[in-house]
Design a protein around this motif. Sequence first.
Motif, PDB file in Angstrom:
ATOM      1  N   THR A 175       0.831  -1.210   0.000  1.00 41.41           N
ATOM      2  CA  THR A 175       0.000   0.000   0.000  1.00 41.41           C
ATOM      3  C   THR A 175       0.865   1.260   0.000  1.00 41.41           C
ATOM      4  OG1 THR A 175      -1.737  -1.155   1.219  1.00 41.41           O
ATOM      5  CG2 THR A 175      -1.831   1.240   1.212  1.00 41.41           C
ATOM      6  N   SER A 176       1.901   1.272   0.829  1.00 36.39           N
ATOM      7  CA  SER A 176       2.804   2.427   0.888  1.00 36.39           C
ATOM      8  C   SER A 176       3.538   2.616  -0.431  1.00 36.39           C
ATOM      9  CB  SER A 176       3.830   2.240   2.018  1.00 36.39           C
ATOM     10  OG  SER A 176       3.183   2.124   3.255  1.00 36.39           O
ATOM     11  N   PHE A 177       3.938   1.494  -1.043  1.00 32.98           N
ATOM     12  CA  PHE A 177       4.663   1.559  -2.307  1.00 32.98           C
ATOM     13  C   PHE A 177       3.769   2.124  -3.404  1.00 32.98           C
ATOM     14  CE2 PHE A 177       7.093   0.108  -5.933  1.00 32.98           C
ATOM     15  CZ  PHE A 177       8.400   0.223  -5.490  1.00 32.98           C
ATOM     16  N   VAL A 178       2.515   1.691  -3.426  1.00 33.48           N
ATOM     17  CA  VAL A 178       1.570   2.201  -4.423  1.00 33.48           C
ATOM     18  C   VAL A 178       1.384   3.706  -4.238  1.00 33.48           C
ATOM     19  CG1 VAL A 178      -0.846   2.159  -5.170  1.00 33.48           C
ATOM     20  CG2 VAL A 178       0.361   0.021  -4.764  1.00 33.48           C
ATOM     21  N   LYS A 179       1.285   4.160  -2.969  1.00 36.85           N
ATOM     22  CA  LYS A 179       1.128   5.589  -2.690  1.00 36.85           C
ATOM     23  C   LYS A 179       2.360   6.378  -3.134  1.00 36.85           C
ATOM     24  CE  LYS A 179      -2.049   5.172   1.231  1.00 36.85           C
ATOM     25  NZ  LYS A 179      -2.210   5.336   2.712  1.00 36.85           N
ATOM     26  N   LEU A 180       3.554   5.808  -2.913  1.00 42.57           N
ATOM     27  CA  LEU A 180       4.793   6.467  -3.323  1.00 42.57           C
ATOM     28  C   LEU A 180       4.849   6.637  -4.836  1.00 42.57           C
ATOM     29  CD1 LEU A 180       7.622   7.545  -2.506  1.00 42.57           C
ATOM     30  CD2 LEU A 180       8.486   5.224  -2.855  1.00 42.57           C
ATOM     31  N   LEU A 181       4.481   5.564  -5.556  1.00 40.67           N
ATOM     32  CA  LEU A 181       4.488   5.634  -7.017  1.00 40.67           C
ATOM     33  C   LEU A 181       3.409   6.585  -7.535  1.00 40.67           C
ATOM     34  CD1 LEU A 181       5.116   1.900  -8.012  1.00 40.67           C
ATOM     35  CD2 LEU A 181       6.738   3.787  -8.021  1.00 40.67           C
ATOM     36  N   ALA A 182       2.290   6.671  -6.791  1.00 40.71           N
ATOM     37  CA  ALA A 182       1.233   7.608  -7.182  1.00 40.71           C
ATOM     38  C   ALA A 182       1.708   9.048  -6.997  1.00 40.71           C
ATOM     39  CB  ALA A 182      -0.021   7.352  -6.355  1.00 40.71           C
ATOM     40  N   LYS A 183       2.498   9.271  -5.934  1.00 41.21           N
ATOM     41  CA  LYS A 183       3.025  10.604  -5.653  1.00 41.21           C
ATOM     42  C   LYS A 183       4.160  10.968  -6.598  1.00 41.21           C
ATOM     43  CE  LYS A 183       4.737  13.426  -1.815  1.00 41.21           C
ATOM     44  NZ  LYS A 183       5.145  13.435  -0.379  1.00 41.21           N
ATOM     45  N   TYR A 184       5.028   9.982  -6.890  1.00 37.79           N
ATOM     46  CA  TYR A 184       6.166  10.203  -7.791  1.00 37.79           C
ATOM     47  C   TYR A 184       6.121   9.184  -8.939  1.00 37.79           C
ATOM     48  CZ  TYR A 184       8.008  12.796  -3.768  1.00 37.79           C
ATOM     49  OH  TYR A 184       8.175  13.667  -2.725  1.00 37.79           O
ATOM     50  N   PRO A 185       5.198   9.324  -9.883  1.00 38.46           N
ATOM     51  CA  PRO A 185       5.032   8.333 -10.958  1.00 38.46           C
ATOM     52  C   PRO A 185       6.263   8.159 -11.839  1.00 38.46           C
ATOM     53  CG  PRO A 185       3.758  10.320 -11.399  1.00 38.46           C
ATOM     54  CD  PRO A 185       4.224  10.423  -9.994  1.00 38.46           C
ATOM     55  N   THR A 186       7.092   9.199 -11.926  1.00 36.54           N
ATOM     56  CA  THR A 186       8.301   9.102 -12.755  1.00 36.54           C
ATOM     57  C   THR A 186       9.275   8.078 -12.202  1.00 36.54           C
ATOM     58  OG1 THR A 186       8.009  11.457 -13.199  1.00 36.54           O
ATOM     59  CG2 THR A 186      10.072  10.480 -13.929  1.00 36.54           C
ATOM     60  N   LEU A 187       9.213   7.811 -10.880  1.00 40.92           N
ATOM     61  CA  LEU A 187      10.088   6.798 -10.296  1.00 40.92           C
ATOM     62  C   LEU A 187       9.813   5.424 -10.901  1.00 40.92           C
ATOM     63  CD1 LEU A 187      10.142   7.678  -6.475  1.00 40.92           C
ATOM     64  CD2 LEU A 187      12.001   7.925  -8.124  1.00 40.92           C
ATOM     65  N   GLU A 188       8.545   5.133 -11.176  1.00 40.39           N
ATOM     66  CA  GLU A 188       8.199   3.851 -11.780  1.00 40.39           C
ATOM     67  C   GLU A 188       8.760   3.762 -13.194  1.00 40.39           C
ATOM     68  OE1 GLU A 188       4.340   0.923 -12.419  1.00 40.39           O
ATOM     69  OE2 GLU A 188       4.047   2.969 -11.726  1.00 40.39           O
ATOM     70  N   THR A 189       8.659   4.861 -13.938  1.00 40.69           N
ATOM     71  CA  THR A 189       9.214   4.890 -15.295  1.00 40.69           C
ATOM     72  C   THR A 189      10.720   4.683 -15.255  1.00 40.69           C
ATOM     73  OG1 THR A 189       7.461   6.388 -16.033  1.00 40.69           O
ATOM     74  CG2 THR A 189       9.451   6.286 -17.387  1.00 40.69           C
ATOM     75  N   ALA A 190      11.393   5.368 -14.308  1.00 41.18           N
ATOM     76  CA  ALA A 190      12.843   5.207 -14.168  1.00 41.18           C
ATOM     77  C   ALA A 190      13.202   3.768 -13.813  1.00 41.18           C
ATOM     78  CB  ALA A 190      13.369   6.157 -13.095  1.00 41.18           C
ATOM     79  N   ALA A 191      12.384   3.155 -12.936  1.00 42.36           N
ATOM     80  CA  ALA A 191      12.636   1.765 -12.540  1.00 42.36           C
ATOM     81  C   ALA A 191      12.557   0.838 -13.751  1.00 42.36           C
ATOM     82  CB  ALA A 191      11.637   1.336 -11.476  1.00 42.36           C
ATOM     83  N   PHE A 192      11.575   1.052 -14.609  1.00 41.70           N
ATOM     84  CA  PHE A 192      11.437   0.193 -15.782  1.00 41.70           C
ATOM     85  C   PHE A 192      12.509   0.486 -16.839  1.00 41.70           C
ATOM     86  CE2 PHE A 192       7.349  -0.976 -14.021  1.00 41.70           C
ATOM     87  CZ  PHE A 192       7.238  -2.300 -14.422  1.00 41.70           C
ATOM     88  N   LEU A 193      12.978   1.735 -16.900  1.00 41.85           N
ATOM     89  CA  LEU A 193      14.109   2.039 -17.780  1.00 41.85           C
ATOM     90  C   LEU A 193      15.358   1.290 -17.315  1.00 41.85           C
ATOM     91  CD1 LEU A 193      13.731   5.881 -18.450  1.00 41.85           C
ATOM     92  CD2 LEU A 193      13.578   4.034 -20.140  1.00 41.85           C
ATOM     93  N   ILE A 194      15.535   1.210 -15.987  1.00 40.87           N
ATOM     94  CA  ILE A 194      16.660   0.443 -15.437  1.00 40.87           C
ATOM     95  C   ILE A 194      16.510  -1.037 -15.789  1.00 40.87           C
ATOM     96  CG2 ILE A 194      17.695  -0.403 -13.277  1.00 40.87           C
ATOM     97  CD1 ILE A 194      17.208   2.395 -12.108  1.00 40.87           C
ATOM     98  N   VAL A 195      15.279  -1.551 -15.683  1.00 37.93           N
ATOM     99  CA  VAL A 195      15.012  -2.946 -16.055  1.00 37.93           C
ATOM    100  C   VAL A 195      15.382  -3.177 -17.518  1.00 37.93           C
ATOM    101  CG1 VAL A 195      13.170  -4.637 -16.430  1.00 37.93           C
ATOM    102  CG2 VAL A 195      13.231  -3.324 -14.315  1.00 37.93           C
ATOM    103  N   GLY A 196      14.978  -2.254 -18.396  1.00 36.42           N
ATOM    104  CA  GLY A 196      15.318  -2.376 -19.816  1.00 36.42           C
ATOM    105  C   GLY A 196      16.817  -2.327 -20.052  1.00 36.42           C
ATOM    106  N   TRP A 197      17.504  -1.458 -19.311  1.00 36.84           N
ATOM    107  CA  TRP A 197      18.956  -1.339 -19.463  1.00 36.84           C
ATOM    108  C   TRP A 197      19.662  -2.607 -18.981  1.00 36.84           C
ATOM    109  CZ3 TRP A 197      22.439   0.476 -22.282  1.00 36.84           C
ATOM    110  CH2 TRP A 197      23.749   0.683 -21.872  1.00 36.84           C
ATOM    111  N   VAL A 198      19.139  -3.210 -17.913  1.00 39.22           N
ATOM    112  CA  VAL A 198      19.681  -4.507 -17.465  1.00 39.22           C
ATOM    113  C   VAL A 198      19.421  -5.570 -18.538  1.00 39.22           C
ATOM    114  CG1 VAL A 198      19.517  -6.327 -15.719  1.00 39.22           C
ATOM    115  CG2 VAL A 198      19.501  -3.937 -15.023  1.00 39.22           C
ATOM    116  N   GLY A 199      18.287  -5.454 -19.245  1.00 43.13           N
ATOM    117  CA  GLY A 199      18.013  -6.351 -20.369  1.00 43.13           C
ATOM    118  C   GLY A 199      19.060  -6.215 -21.461  1.00 43.13           C
ATOM    119  N   VAL A 200      19.506  -4.988 -21.694  1.00 42.16           N
ATOM    120  CA  VAL A 200      20.587  -4.755 -22.666  1.00 42.16           C
ATOM    121  C   VAL A 200      21.868  -5.433 -22.178  1.00 42.16           C
ATOM    122  CG1 VAL A 200      22.067  -3.000 -23.720  1.00 42.16           C
ATOM    123  CG2 VAL A 200      19.605  -2.599 -23.532  1.00 42.16           C
ATOM    124  N   LYS A 201      22.122  -5.318 -20.864  1.00 37.78           N
ATOM    125  CA  LYS A 201      23.301  -5.973 -20.294  1.00 37.78           C
ATOM    126  C   LYS A 201      23.241  -7.478 -20.497  1.00 37.78           C
ATOM    127  CE  LYS A 201      25.947  -6.558 -16.005  1.00 37.78           C
ATOM    128  NZ  LYS A 201      26.015  -6.296 -14.546  1.00 37.78           N
TER     129      LYS A 201
END
Length: 259
Positions: A175-201
């Motif tokens: 619940t807290s994590f969902v609220k954090l992502l709702a407050k800072y939605p760009t953090l979720e986008t950054a997290a998935f960009l990191i996931v994609g970059w690890v995919g490149v690795k």
Amino acid sequence: MDLSIILEYGWVFLVLIGLEGILAADNAVVMAVMVKHLPEKLQKKALFYGLLGAFIFRFAALFAITFLVNVWQIQAIGAVYLIYLAIHHMVKNKNKEKTTKTVKNSKGQSFWMTVLKVEIADIAFAIDSMLAAVALAVTLKPTGWFQVGGIDGGQFTVMLLGGLVGVVIMRFAATSFVKLLAKYPTLETAAFLIVGWVGVKLSIFTLAHPNVSILDEHFPESTAWKLTFWIVLIGIALGGYLISKKKAIHKRQSANLYN
């Protein structure tokens, strides 16, 4: 153990915690929506079965994947999967409206039918969780501690701890994590960009596999590649934090103007 290996394992573990947190939060939200048509007592019971299923399926997937992890085709699938996760998030934004619409049609279903649907959702999230964990862990330098299936003991430990963190987050902090992502939605986008970059690795790791040999076998271990990887990764994380903070401030200022 070499300090560089400790730092690499530590950073990958932190990235894995973030990824597991996102998947666990999504899993918890989907479970909550699926059971909300039940009476309160049955909701808690259905969620208990859901959490139990999430725990069992995550570790069943973990042990199954460890026996396949050194097959380069599996590594390639892992790389494609992580890159797909990042692109899918950017384009579809998890398609939450469709999930909600599907769940709304479940009103009036029996308790056990609801539990069955929750468990099916758990299986899907378990596969997501373990594929991501393996794809991250397999790029780490082997420790030589012990072997589990086809994976090094140090890599397996990171995956195991990541899976445990995912279940703990799902139980206590979703619940807290969902609220954090709702407050800072760009953090979720950054997290998935990191996931994609690890995919490149992982793609680089696959292309350098002895049975593929498109890249030099030792290229993934080279200083130039490691430096490039970490500079880009830290840049994504820092950029995501700064942009999310800036957007949050702008949003508050806009709200104050209208008030």
